[in-house]
Design a protein around this motif. Structure first.
Motif, short mmCIF file in Angstrom:
data_model
loop_
_atom_site.label_atom_id
_atom_site.label_comp_id
_atom_site.label_asym_id
_atom_site.label_seq_id
_atom_site.Cartn_x
_atom_site.Cartn_y
_atom_site.Cartn_z
N SER A 187 -19.30 88.74 0.84
CA SER A 187 -19.97 87.42 0.26
C SER A 187 -19.71 86.21 1.13
O SER A 187 -18.59 86.08 1.63
N HIS A 230 -26.17 85.15 -0.74
CA HIS A 230 -26.04 85.34 0.82
C HIS A 230 -24.80 86.45 0.83
O HIS A 230 -23.86 86.21 0.47
N ARG A 289 -33.12 80.56 -5.26
CA ARG A 289 -33.69 81.85 -4.59
C ARG A 289 -34.85 81.49 -3.43
O ARG A 289 -34.83 82.05 -2.36
N THR A 345 -25.19 77.73 -2.95
CA THR A 345 -24.45 78.86 -3.97
C THR A 345 -23.48 77.94 -4.88
O THR A 345 -23.39 78.20 -5.90
N GLU A 394 -27.74 89.96 7.89
CA GLU A 394 -27.41 89.12 6.70
C GLU A 394 -28.27 89.75 5.62
O GLU A 394 -29.49 90.27 5.91
N GLY A 453 -30.58 85.66 -5.17
CA GLY A 453 -30.66 85.29 -3.63
C GLY A 453 -29.31 85.03 -3.15
O GLY A 453 -29.44 84.02 -2.14
N ARG A 486 -29.45 89.40 1.40
CA ARG A 486 -29.59 88.61 -0.07
C ARG A 486 -29.93 89.42 -1.03
O ARG A 486 -30.56 90.48 -1.13
#
Length: 301
Positions: free
Chosen positions: A271, A249, A35, A41, A240, A247, A242
């Motif tokens: 995503s 993206h 985050r 990710t 964008e 968090g 979050r």
């Protein structure tokens, strides 16, 4: 003479407490690193799976320790309780994610227009690492979206595109969507009746008649002329977003089309990693459209 009983000690409960504490600390550290740090990710998902695995092992060993407490009176109750407390958050998170993974369709891209989804101004790119996915959205995936999220549709507002565009930008900012690119913005073409009248040569303020009187014709729906009209009378915004806690993206594109005296708004959310978004893309799109409806309350159709 006092008699002292030596109670057996459950090693399972002790290991359960240690494994549970490790799972909880790893779970919190990974979330914070993703985050607020630079953890990618795919590594977040991998480390979360490790944390959930240790939490499951801690819960299993805690159950064994509680059985020893019940059957043999072993010292295990406090350690087993601590292990379950440590493991509850990683296990709850894992159960929630697993429920969505198996009940929702394996798609990562949703759009309010499933036939002609808004195009990306700049196609998003991300290093997938081990979370590979199909780069092209197939018609079958759009059908899965329709079946899973039938309420996700575009909005038509009775108003000029400049007014709706102002609300679209405002709601995007309030909803945490950062607009990075835009296309089609400019001075909106005003109606002839709203144009300022040109004074006559003798000084009287009388508007001159237009040189050519436009003849109304039916508007084509799907051909080259229609696409030209849409591109000329439309605005596209890309941004964008979050998620609040994890968090994660997401890429967002919002398309506005001016049709007659109304403005149609479509949104597309995707995503960046993996083939399955756990339903988060649809939630982001639906939340944004509901906020836009509230902002333009009274003119949504």
């Amino acid at each position: 003479m006092a008699i002292r009983f030596d109670r057996p000690v459950s090693n399972s409960a002790r290991f359960a407490r240690r494994f549970g504490a490790f799972a909880f600390v790893l779970w919190v550290a990974v979330l914070v690193a993703h985050r607020f740090g630079g953890l990618a990710t795919p590594y977040l998902v991998l480390l979360l799976l490790v944390s959930i695995g240790f939490a499951m092992l801690a819960a299993l060993l805690a159950a064994v320790g509680l059985r020893s407490l019940w059957v043999r009176g072993a010292e295990a109750g406090l350690d087993a309780l601590k292990a379950l407390i440590f493991a509850i958050l990683p296990l709850g998170f894992g159960g929630f994610a697993a429920e969505r993974y198996f009940t929702l369709p394996a798609i990562y891209d949703v759009s309010t227009d499933v036939v002609s989804a808004p195009d990306w101004l700049s196609p998003p790119h991300a290093d997938q690492i081990w979370m590979k996915r199909n780069p092209d959205v197939t018609p079958q995936e759009r059908e899965q979206q329709l079946a899973a999220y039938p309420e996700l549709t575009g909005r038509r507002y009775e108003g000029a595109i400049d007014r709706v565009l102002e609300a679209v930008r405002k709601v995007a900012k309030l909803d945490g969507i950062t607009i990075t690119r835009s296309a089609g913005e400019g001075e909106p073409v005003r109606d002839l009746e709203d144009a300022p009248a040109r004074p006559a040569p003798d000084g009287n303020a009388v508007a001159e008649a237009p040189d050519q009187v436009p003849v109304p014709t039916p508007r084509p729906y799907e051909d080259d002329v229609a696409e030209l009209i849409r591109s000329a009378n439309g605005v596209t915004l890309q941004g964008e977003a979050r998620t609040l806690i994890l968090g994660l993206h997401f890429d967002v594109v919002i398309r506005l089309r001016e049709e007659a005296e109304t403005t149609f708004v479509d949104i597309r959310v995707a995503s960046r990693y993996g083939q399955h978004d756990l339903g988060l893309s649809a939630e982001i799109a639906d939340r944004y459209l509901e906020a836009l409806d509230m902002e333009l309350l009274g003119i949504a159709g």
